[in-house]
Scaffold this active site. Structure first.
Site, PDB file in Angstrom:
ATOM      1  N   HIS A   1      -0.885   0.294  -9.850  1.00 22.63           N
ATOM      2  CA  HIS A   1      -1.551  -0.668  -8.941  1.00 22.63           C
ATOM      3  C   HIS A   1      -2.080  -1.902  -9.686  1.00 22.63           C
ATOM      4  O   HIS A   1      -3.282  -2.184  -9.693  1.00 22.63           O
ATOM      5  CB  HIS A   1      -2.691   0.019  -8.153  1.00 22.63           C
ATOM      6  CG  HIS A   1      -3.001  -0.685  -6.862  1.00 22.63           C
ATOM      7  ND1 HIS A   1      -3.444  -0.044  -5.728  1.00 22.63           N
ATOM      8  CD2 HIS A   1      -2.924  -1.990  -6.517  1.00 22.63           C
ATOM      9  CE1 HIS A   1      -3.635  -0.916  -4.757  1.00 22.63           C
ATOM     10  NE2 HIS A   1      -3.325  -2.121  -5.217  1.00 22.63           N
TER      11      HIS A   1
ATOM     12  N   ARG B   1       0.863  -1.175   0.000  1.00 21.19           N
ATOM     13  CA  ARG B   1       0.000   0.000   0.000  1.00 21.19           C
ATOM     14  C   ARG B   1       0.902   1.229   0.000  1.00 21.19           C
ATOM     15  O   ARG B   1       1.916   1.265   0.706  1.00 21.19           O
ATOM     16  CB  ARG B   1      -0.908   0.028   1.238  1.00 21.19           C
ATOM     17  CG  ARG B   1      -2.066  -0.946   1.200  1.00 21.19           C
ATOM     18  CD  ARG B   1      -3.101  -0.560   0.131  1.00 21.19           C
ATOM     19  NE  ARG B   1      -4.247  -1.453   0.079  1.00 21.19           N
ATOM     20  CZ  ARG B   1      -4.393  -2.468  -0.764  1.00 21.19           C
ATOM     21  NH1 ARG B   1      -3.446  -2.746  -1.642  1.00 21.19           N
ATOM     22  NH2 ARG B   1      -5.491  -3.191  -0.754  1.00 21.19           N
TER      23      ARG B   1
ATOM     24  N   GLU C   1      -3.346   7.654  -4.359  1.00 23.08           N
ATOM     25  CA  GLU C   1      -3.738   7.176  -5.692  1.00 23.08           C
ATOM     26  C   GLU C   1      -5.019   7.861  -6.154  1.00 23.08           C
ATOM     27  O   GLU C   1      -5.901   8.061  -5.330  1.00 23.08           O
ATOM     28  CB  GLU C   1      -3.953   5.659  -5.652  1.00 23.08           C
ATOM     29  CG  GLU C   1      -2.656   4.911  -5.513  1.00 23.08           C
ATOM     30  CD  GLU C   1      -2.841   3.392  -5.510  1.00 23.08           C
ATOM     31  OE1 GLU C   1      -3.825   2.895  -6.071  1.00 23.08           O
ATOM     32  OE2 GLU C   1      -1.977   2.727  -4.931  1.00 23.08           O
TER      33      GLU C   1
HETATM   34  C1  DGY Z   1      -5.585  -6.110  -2.848  1.00 24.20           C
HETATM   35  O1  DGY Z   1      -6.384  -7.010  -3.090  1.00 24.20           O
HETATM   36  O2  DGY Z   1      -5.461  -5.648  -1.727  1.00 24.20           O
HETATM   37  C2  DGY Z   1      -4.732  -5.623  -3.958  1.00 24.20           C
HETATM   38  O3  DGY Z   1      -4.038  -4.482  -3.629  1.00 24.20           O
HETATM   39  C3  DGY Z   1      -5.515  -5.377  -5.211  1.00 24.20           C
HETATM   40  O4  DGY Z   1      -4.563  -5.216  -6.239  1.00 24.20           O
END
Ligand code: DGY
Length: 328
Positions: free
Chosen positions: A288, A241, A270
């Site tokens: 992402h 993240r 983002e």
């Molecule tokens: C998630 O599922 O947390 C991922 O970041 C999606 O790409």
């Protein structure tokens, strides 16, 4: 008399297999726009929903929950669930599920792909080629770094961190250092991985890869001080993240060549990026795409739908996040 079907609000199209499965058991209200939902749309959509299937860009906070008097289940389409206020959901007796496990290989592969791509300057040199600026082969041109036998520091050793460790060790003979709260004996035994402090990991690794969830504790866990601890020829990779790394400090460190480079799949705000980041040659930036394979995205849809169906059929939920809700 037939039981009235529950209403499931899906905030954005997900793969059809998941929607079709839910449709067999519930009334589906699908927001059929492939764009990020607005707050107003979210508040309107959740109002009559018994169940919501949100995605990681949908902020399900206490205010949104207060606008949802019938809501009983949030079946998040995603493994990370930092978009949901879990204590607020639990307090209201609302169950939360996620989609872990089914995107492990896909996301692990991306982390390794980014490591190779930044180390060997693949996107940077691809641009040179496309721009017609390749003057012909030269012994000192476009030199990158080898990955084989180097030290990989893994911050957060959950499913994805483990998979990355495995690929890196089996594929490239990399030495694995990891930083987690608890000791992971299996990985130590099978890969010779070593648990170290964050400072040791940063000081000794040639590549540092982030695999922690976003929590209050992990927010900005890599900032100015931590970046300074890294070797000047080391690389940072983040597929977890964005906010676990202080992006502004990272831009500064990259500008001053305090580290060799960074490969990022996720960003603090983002879809925006910190000023200056997109101009840096030593940054590799992708939007992402950690779970973006046909396989993973449809498996995520299936798992989110399975949680919905289990809830409707009063069965144990496959991937319940807030177990405490059961004793409420
Ligand atoms: C998630 O599922 O947390 C991922 O970041 C999606 O790409």
């Amino acid at each position: 008399m037939a039981r009235q079907k529950l209403t499931v609000f899906i905030t954005r199209p997900i793969p059809k297999n998941g929607i079709d499965l839910i449709k067999q058991y519930a009334k589906v209200v699908l927001r059929d726009k492939d764009s990020i939902i607005t707050r107003a749309e979210l508040l309107a959509g959740i109002k009559n929903a018994d169940i919501i299937v949100p995605i990681l860009t949908d902020k399900i906070d206490a205010k949104v929950l207060d606008a949802a008097p019938k809501l009983k289940l949030i079946a998040n389409y995603g493994a990370g669930y930092n978009n949901i206020d879990i204590p607020a959901a639990t307090e209201r007796g609302i169950m939360v599920t996620n989609t872990p496990g089914v995107l492990t290989d896909t996301t692990g592969e991306l982390a390794v792909g980014l490591m190779l791509a930044i180390a060997r300057r693949i996107p940077e040199t691809e641009h040179i080629m496309r721009a017609g600026k390749y003057p012909g082969w030269g012994p000192l041109m476009y030199l990158g770094h080898e990955v084989s036998g180097k030290t990989l520091g893994i911050i957060g050793l959950g499913r994805i961190g483990n998979r990355v460790a495995e690929i890196a060790n089996h594929g490239f003979g990399m030495n694995i250092l990891y930083h987690t709260q608890k000791k992971e004996r299996d990985v130590e035994r099978s890969l010779g991985a070593k648990k170290v402090t964050l400072a040791t990991l940063l000081k000794q690794s040639d590549f540092v890869t982030m695999h922690v969830p976003l929590t209050e504790e992990t927010h900005h866990m890599i900032g100015k001080k931590e970046l300074k601890m890294m070797k000047s020829d080391a690389f940072l990779i983040n597929t977890s993240r964005g906010p676990v790394v202080n992006e502004k400090s990272l831009v500064e460190a990259l500008k001053k060549n305090e580290i060799a480079g960074a490969a990022l799949d996720v960003y603090e705000n983002e879809p925006k990026m910190a000023p200056g980041l997109s101009k840096l040659k030593n940054a590799l930036l992708v939007p992402h795409i950690g779970s973006a394979t046909i396989e993973a995205r449809s498996a995520m849809a299936k798992l989110a739908a399975k949680n919905v169906v289990a809830f409707i059929n009063k069965k144990p939920l496959p991937t319940l996040v807030n177990r405490e809700v059961l004793i409420k």
